[in-house]
Design an enzyme around this catalytic site. Sequence first.
Site, PDB file in Angstrom:
ATOM      1  N   LYS A 118      26.452  56.565  68.779  1.00 32.18           N
ATOM      2  CA  LYS A 118      26.153  56.535  67.339  1.00 32.18           C
ATOM      3  C   LYS A 118      26.144  57.981  66.849  1.00 32.18           C
ATOM      4  CE  LYS A 118      23.203  54.574  63.868  1.00 32.18           C
ATOM      5  NZ  LYS A 118      22.949  55.843  63.158  1.00 32.18           N
ATOM      6  N   LYS A 295      28.152  46.162  69.813  1.00 27.68           N
ATOM      7  CA  LYS A 295      28.717  45.154  68.908  1.00 27.68           C
ATOM      8  C   LYS A 295      29.268  44.005  69.744  1.00 27.68           C
ATOM      9  CE  LYS A 295      30.197  48.757  65.749  1.00 27.68           C
ATOM     10  NZ  LYS A 295      31.282  49.710  65.495  1.00 27.68           N
TER      11      LYS A 295
HETATM   12  N1  5U1 Z   1      29.674  53.771  66.582  1.00 25.71           N
HETATM   13  C1  5U1 Z   1      29.284  53.200  65.448  1.00 25.71           C
HETATM   14  N2  5U1 Z   1      28.506  53.786  64.531  1.00 25.71           N
HETATM   15  N3  5U1 Z   1      28.354  52.874  63.565  1.00 25.71           N
HETATM   16  C2  5U1 Z   1      27.677  52.963  62.391  1.00 25.71           C
HETATM   17  N4  5U1 Z   1      29.623  51.968  65.070  1.00 25.71           N
HETATM   18  C3  5U1 Z   1      29.049  51.744  63.888  1.00 25.71           C
HETATM   19  N5  5U1 Z   1      29.097  50.670  63.110  1.00 25.71           N
HETATM   20  C4  5U1 Z   1      28.437  50.702  61.945  1.00 25.71           C
HETATM   21  C5  5U1 Z   1      27.710  51.851  61.547  1.00 25.71           C
HETATM   22  C6  5U1 Z   1      26.981  51.886  60.259  1.00 25.71           C
HETATM   23  O1  5U1 Z   1      28.448  49.634  61.121  1.00 25.71           O
HETATM   24  C7  5U1 Z   1      29.065  48.441  61.591  1.00 25.71           C
HETATM   25  C8  5U1 Z   1      28.333  47.328  60.984  1.00 25.71           C
HETATM   26  C9  5U1 Z   1      30.504  48.453  61.232  1.00 25.71           C
END
Ligand code: 5U1
Length: 324
Positions: A118, A295
């Site tokens: 992240k 995910k």
């Molecule tokens: N690696 C990653 N960071 N991040 C932030 N994936 C990811 N997905 C996000 C966000 C806000 O939102 C998903 C719901 C697409």
Amino acid sequence: MSNALSPAQRLTQLINTISEYNYQYYVADNPTVPDAEYDRLMRELLEIETAHPDLRSPDSPSQKVGGATLSAFEQIEHEVPMLSLDNAFDEGDMVAFEKRIKDRLNITDEISFSCEPKLDGLAVSILYENGKLVRAATRGDGRVGENITSNVRTIANVPLSLRGDTYPSRLEVRGEVIMTRSGFIKLNEAQISKGKKPFVNPRNAAAGSLRQLDPRITAARPLLFYSYSLGLVENEKQPLDITHSARLKQLSEWGLPLSKELETAQGASECLTYFHKVGELRSQLSYDIDGVVFKVDNIEMQQALGFVARAPRWAIAHKFPAQE
Ligand code: 5U1
């Protein structure tokens, strides 16, 4: 008959060659050309464009220097909302996350997860139409963001044109804009030597750099973009893959950068192993991360799970303890 290329032909050749070198360097992590040769090609391209300004195209690598100054950022409504993530803070939260998914899908089989760092930066959405970057926006409140196209165009690893010809005619790519730690240190040294206030951390520096009305200032800042999902997809030329992780891999084949630490894991226990592994790596990474994201990898399962408020039921951010 002469074999010499016309300036237009040579320019096309240079744009293709330099774009390929950029792809090899930034996306494939496989630099294929010495810096001196790259600089020579770039100089030749600039010379042709200076002599023939009518041949200058918006996708030329020369256009990374930043265009005209804006007076304000226009508001953009996201056609597909930009979601946020629920958080997990410990093992119990992760086990409960997996259980909620299994209960809701009424399955007992192990769930496959896409595991991603992240990144601690700014969420951005980039729209490509017929393979050309046409618009980029901040997340804003998830429904309406700001138009930062001119600034995003200057980010070194953001392709102005996609590779190949299999991309959908409209494709929105979502990800994070970050500043590397080494870039942040250099930028702050330069700020201090100019008598300016240093930035507090790489995230603030990245945010400040993207909110410049003069894209030439953004162009001079060491920003990078890493993709983590797709938004709008229209007119696919080939069906998209059925898993999120394969879709990310497809994005990288179209020229979009991905972080190196992507993996898949089976069940919460392997997710926790990934969490600890990336936690150990954290201090050695070139950018700041504040956790990892899991995910559900299967897109049909994602669709069946849906959302609560603005967060998907199929994803979670497992946060690291706060660092100084
Ligand atoms: N690696 C990653 N960071 N991040 C932030 N994936 C990811 N997905 C996000 C966000 C806000 O939102 C998903 C719901 C697409």
